[in-house]
Design a protein around this motif. Structure first.
Motif, short mmCIF file in Angstrom:
data_model
loop_
_atom_site.label_atom_id
_atom_site.label_comp_id
_atom_site.label_asym_id
_atom_site.label_seq_id
_atom_site.Cartn_x
_atom_site.Cartn_y
_atom_site.Cartn_z
N LEU A 106 0.63 -1.06 -0.03
CA LEU A 106 -0.06 -0.48 0.07
C LEU A 106 0.86 1.47 -0.01
O LEU A 106 -0.16 2.60 -0.73
N GLN A 107 1.70 1.55 0.98
CA GLN A 107 2.27 2.38 1.09
C GLN A 107 3.66 2.71 -0.14
O GLN A 107 3.36 3.55 -1.20
N LEU A 108 3.98 1.73 -1.03
CA LEU A 108 4.58 1.78 -2.25
C LEU A 108 3.51 2.26 -3.39
O LEU A 108 4.20 3.27 -4.27
N LEU A 109 2.57 1.18 -3.47
CA LEU A 109 1.27 1.63 -4.60
C LEU A 109 0.54 3.18 -4.46
O LEU A 109 0.17 3.55 -5.43
N THR A 110 -0.30 3.18 -4.05
CA THR A 110 -0.72 3.97 -3.56
C THR A 110 -0.83 5.76 -2.41
O THR A 110 -0.53 6.07 -1.62
N ASN A 111 1.05 4.68 -1.68
CA ASN A 111 1.79 6.44 -0.36
C ASN A 111 0.67 5.96 0.89
O ASN A 111 0.36 7.09 1.19
N ARG A 112 -0.27 5.34 0.90
CA ARG A 112 -1.07 5.04 2.16
C ARG A 112 -0.53 3.89 2.82
O ARG A 112 -0.37 2.54 2.49
N SER A 113 -0.82 3.82 4.21
CA SER A 113 -0.74 3.05 5.26
C SER A 113 -1.96 1.70 5.44
O SER A 113 -2.12 0.50 5.83
N GLU A 114 -2.81 2.34 4.62
CA GLU A 114 -4.32 1.47 4.05
C GLU A 114 -5.32 2.92 3.85
O GLU A 114 -5.31 3.60 3.99
#
Length: 171
Positions: A106-114
């Motif tokens: 999620l962090q890599l592809l969306t820059n989100r943690s959740e």
């Protein structure tokens, strides 16, 4: 020759309806009063789906479309089964990868943690990815009426499944 033209038109119809439903979903979501954050969440989930599946689905389908006509009818049936099993196993692999590597991916592809509804989305991925074979099987078997029926049923159901809960206030 006429039958090929019919199946080609049915296959084009499938892809046109797919795009229309994607656009209609986007328009109806914005008209529904759902917040931009919720729409962004929806779009982020589908971005994630395409990011982890596009390459292997398209490559596999191209191989399937190339190999199938070269086989006899028994081998064709075996190939369909083998690809279904392969897609199911790869779908499970993608789901496990997204489950185990959730925070990193999620962090890599969306820059989100959740992302909201992530677990439900994983169930969707598992059941949805093997269905990418259906329209191609209808294409290869030249079953234009079945392809049109599948197109109308699946995309109408998809539109209703996304829009109805939102319009009923469930988010």
């Amino acid at each position: 020759m006429n039958l090929k033209l019919t199946i080609n038109k049915a296959f084009q119809f499938f892809h046109i309806i797919r795009q229309i439903v994607l656009i209609a979903t986007a328009v109806l979501l914005t008209k529904s009063g759902v917040s931009q954050a919720e729409i962004g969440n929806y779009e982020m989930l589908f971005f994630l789906l395409f990011a982890v599946s596009f390459f292997w689905i398209n490559g596999s389908v191209q191989g399937f479309l190339t190999k199938y006509p070269q086989l006899n009818s028994i081998q064709q049936k075996q190939l369909i089964f083998q690809f279904f099993v392969c897609f199911s196993v790869l779908s499970l692999g993608v789901v496990l990868l997204l489950l185990i590597g959730k925070s990193s991916i999620l962090q890599l592809l969306t820059n989100r943690s959740e992302i909201a509804h992530y677990q439900i989305f994983l169930i969707f991925i598992f059941f949805n990815l093997p269905t990418y074979l259906v329209e191609n099987i209808y294409l290869l078997k030249e079953r234009s009426k079945a392809l049109i029926a599948f197109t109308l049923f699946s995309f109408l159901l998809q539109l209703v499944a996304i829009i109805l809960p939102v319009w009923l206030g469930y988010g």
